[in-house]
Design a protein around this motif. Sequence first.
Motif, short mmCIF file in Angstrom:
data_model
loop_
_atom_site.label_atom_id
_atom_site.label_comp_id
_atom_site.label_asym_id
_atom_site.label_seq_id
_atom_site.Cartn_x
_atom_site.Cartn_y
_atom_site.Cartn_z
N ALA A 277 0.81 -1.22 0.00
CA ALA A 277 0.00 0.00 0.00
C ALA A 277 0.84 1.27 0.00
CB ALA A 277 -0.94 0.00 1.20
N ASP A 292 -6.08 -2.21 -1.91
CA ASP A 292 -5.61 -1.15 -2.81
C ASP A 292 -5.16 -1.74 -4.15
OD1 ASP A 292 -5.47 -0.45 -0.07
OD2 ASP A 292 -4.08 1.18 -0.45
N THR A 293 -4.42 -2.86 -4.05
CA THR A 293 -3.83 -3.44 -5.27
C THR A 293 -4.93 -3.91 -6.23
OG1 THR A 293 -2.01 -4.16 -3.91
CG2 THR A 293 -2.16 -5.13 -6.10
N PHE A 296 -7.53 -0.60 -6.96
CA PHE A 296 -7.02 0.68 -7.45
C PHE A 296 -5.82 0.56 -8.40
CE2 PHE A 296 -9.42 1.27 -3.64
CZ PHE A 296 -10.09 2.45 -3.82
N SER A 548 -8.65 9.03 3.53
CA SER A 548 -7.80 8.03 2.87
C SER A 548 -7.56 8.52 1.46
CB SER A 548 -8.53 6.68 2.84
OG SER A 548 -7.97 5.87 1.83
N LEU A 550 -7.58 6.84 -0.96
CA LEU A 550 -8.36 6.00 -1.87
C LEU A 550 -9.72 6.64 -2.19
CD1 LEU A 550 -6.23 3.99 -0.81
CD2 LEU A 550 -8.02 2.31 -0.54
N SER A 575 -5.72 13.29 -6.42
CA SER A 575 -5.20 11.91 -6.50
C SER A 575 -3.83 11.90 -7.15
CB SER A 575 -6.13 11.04 -7.36
OG SER A 575 -7.24 10.67 -6.62
N HIS A 597 1.68 6.92 -2.08
CA HIS A 597 0.28 6.49 -2.15
C HIS A 597 -0.05 5.89 -3.52
CE1 HIS A 597 0.50 9.42 1.11
NE2 HIS A 597 -0.48 8.74 1.64
N ALA A 599 -2.22 3.80 -4.45
CA ALA A 599 -3.64 3.69 -4.81
C ALA A 599 -4.15 5.02 -5.38
CB ALA A 599 -4.47 3.26 -3.62
#
Length: 658
Positions: A277, A292-293, A296, A548, A550, A575, A597, A599
């Motif tokens: 992550a 996440d993997t 995202f 987050s 995400l 993002s 980050h 994600a």
Amino acid sequence: MDVWRIEREGYEPENATDNGNRFLIGNGNIGVRGTLEEYTANKLVAVNLAGIYDRAPGQTWREPINAPNPFFVQLEGQGAIIKHTQSLDIRHGLHHRETVYENAILTIERFCSMAEASILCQRISVQAKGKPITIITGIDSNVWDINGTHLVDYETELIDEVIKVSAITSELRIPITVSERCNHKENKIREIDNSVFRIFTTKENIVLDRIISINSELTSGTYDEKLKAHIEKWELLWSASEVKITGDKKAQLSLNYSIYHLHSIAPRHKDGLSIPARGLSGQTYKGAIFWDTEIFLMPFFTLTEPKMARRLMKYRINTLQGALDKAAYYGYQGAFYPWESQDGGLEGCTDFNVVDVFTNRPVRTHFRDLQIHISGDIVYALKKYIDWTNDDSILSDGGNKLIKASADFYLSRAFSRPGSDVLEFIDVIGPDEYHERVYNSAFTNRIAEYSLRQAGYDNKVRGYREIDGIIEQFDGYFDLEDVSLDTVRSRLVHPKEYWGTQGGVASTTQIIKQADVLALMQLFGDEFSDDKIKKNWEYYEPRTEHGSSLSACMYALGACRFGRADLAYPLFMKSARSDLDGGGKSWAGNIYIGGTHPAAAGGAYMIATQGFAGLHLKNGKPMLKPSLPEQFDSIEFPFIFANKNKTVSVTHKKAEIC
Ligand code: BGC
């Protein structure tokens, strides 16, 4: 504006943490934080190794290893700093620094070879201005370890012009070695404190080319040869993944930067690994693999490098045993994947994942035992991978087992009320982690039902409740206190206080950490009208902290669905620039959670391709439903569908796939 370069002027040791993330270089096997060459442990210097986990003495969990730092350089006799620039060529993963001192100019280029996963290279140029300058360079063991020292039994050596530091990890006794050769003979060698340095003294200009290997043999070849091979590999990667935006250079740079990060952390060198992550930026989050993997990052790799996407899925297939063991531990059948997965599918998440800032005591959290959507997320990603690549061979290669075991887990975890055969999931956590132990999380119910269907089960699952078209995030959510984000924030007594769990400021309110219902609407886009997405977006967005990284991308994708690229645009920039701008949330209670980050980077790619260009599958065919921001004139990118190379191009007047 150069859309392939980021740069900061001025010597700023106080920003070493953010710059360490911002200027990270990596090749999927090794990640090197963007710290300056003279820095040591207290500036979070880390040469992070993918997939090697160990327990520091006295700790209850494992985390990845940071190797001794082979990029260490320090000058003596250089005088005060006059000018300093740190920069990163994001097209080719080349880190640069140039420092003008009173008596010398120091220029250093370094990279983690994309062509050879164990090789790092560094070129140090010193222009002396007449006074003697001493250059100390070597392998420095004084590196960052977040929770205690991992390496023991050090040895330093000089054999046939190669300097070497070796050690072993304290728990599992895994050997770690760092070797280096240099194109110049030093004046002296210094071995001190588990480190070894070459010392040069010069009054003239000197260029030192250093080739380094970690945990493998040093390979032959000059610096220039290695640089050439590295650049060629990067060019190949870009040819399959570059997203060209016209009309908006800042957006172009930011998206290039996101894609740069995704490439830098993809473990192409070896089977059996996935992407943590926090990428390869250190030991934060225990170097673990989260949802996440699958949710995202997989879209990027599926569209641009299906082989890599398959490898990420294979990580989950290969670690099925860990998920079976976890389910059995809790008394369930099937596969309950770890919330924080380490090697072998070991659960890295503890029952006490937050430390209370007031008492310094561990707080009971339920991410590990109740965030059950994880197994369904993995099934979802596997299915999407097959939809886009047509590679259903992965099913007989373990995919079917994973799907069946995940469904079995949900069946055994489900609850039904007396006299009803409708399955419900009680006592869970959805993506919004601020509300623990909830019943019938809309997201969780849907993903569990999806998982059951993929395995051929037809049990009915309680969906979600709705009021006026707004989906209730979980049973009783609408009865919680409906206050503004600012009000909740104003109730904080301590800036690092954790908002969730029992008694957290958000837990009794409708304020949520991250996209939850909107994540559901993104994953199952076909099931919701644009209008319904809009309604839910308008309800939930003001109630979302975006605590987050995400979160933003799910809202951006939602906004694109109902044609509001203007709402999506700032979320896209947030993002894409998450590690460029820095300053994100770095603490959960007293636990440091900073780092890069990935994600958010994957999310930025999703917004550009699935949101702005609107690429999606309809009846098994790629289609477009663009929602281009007014800042862009056009967007164009390649992707691979069922083994065929395709290109999307979208302007305000035209959208096509060819
Ligand atoms: C988020 C999770 C995420 C994890 C790792 C947490 O803050 O709430 O959804 O998986 O970070 O990025």
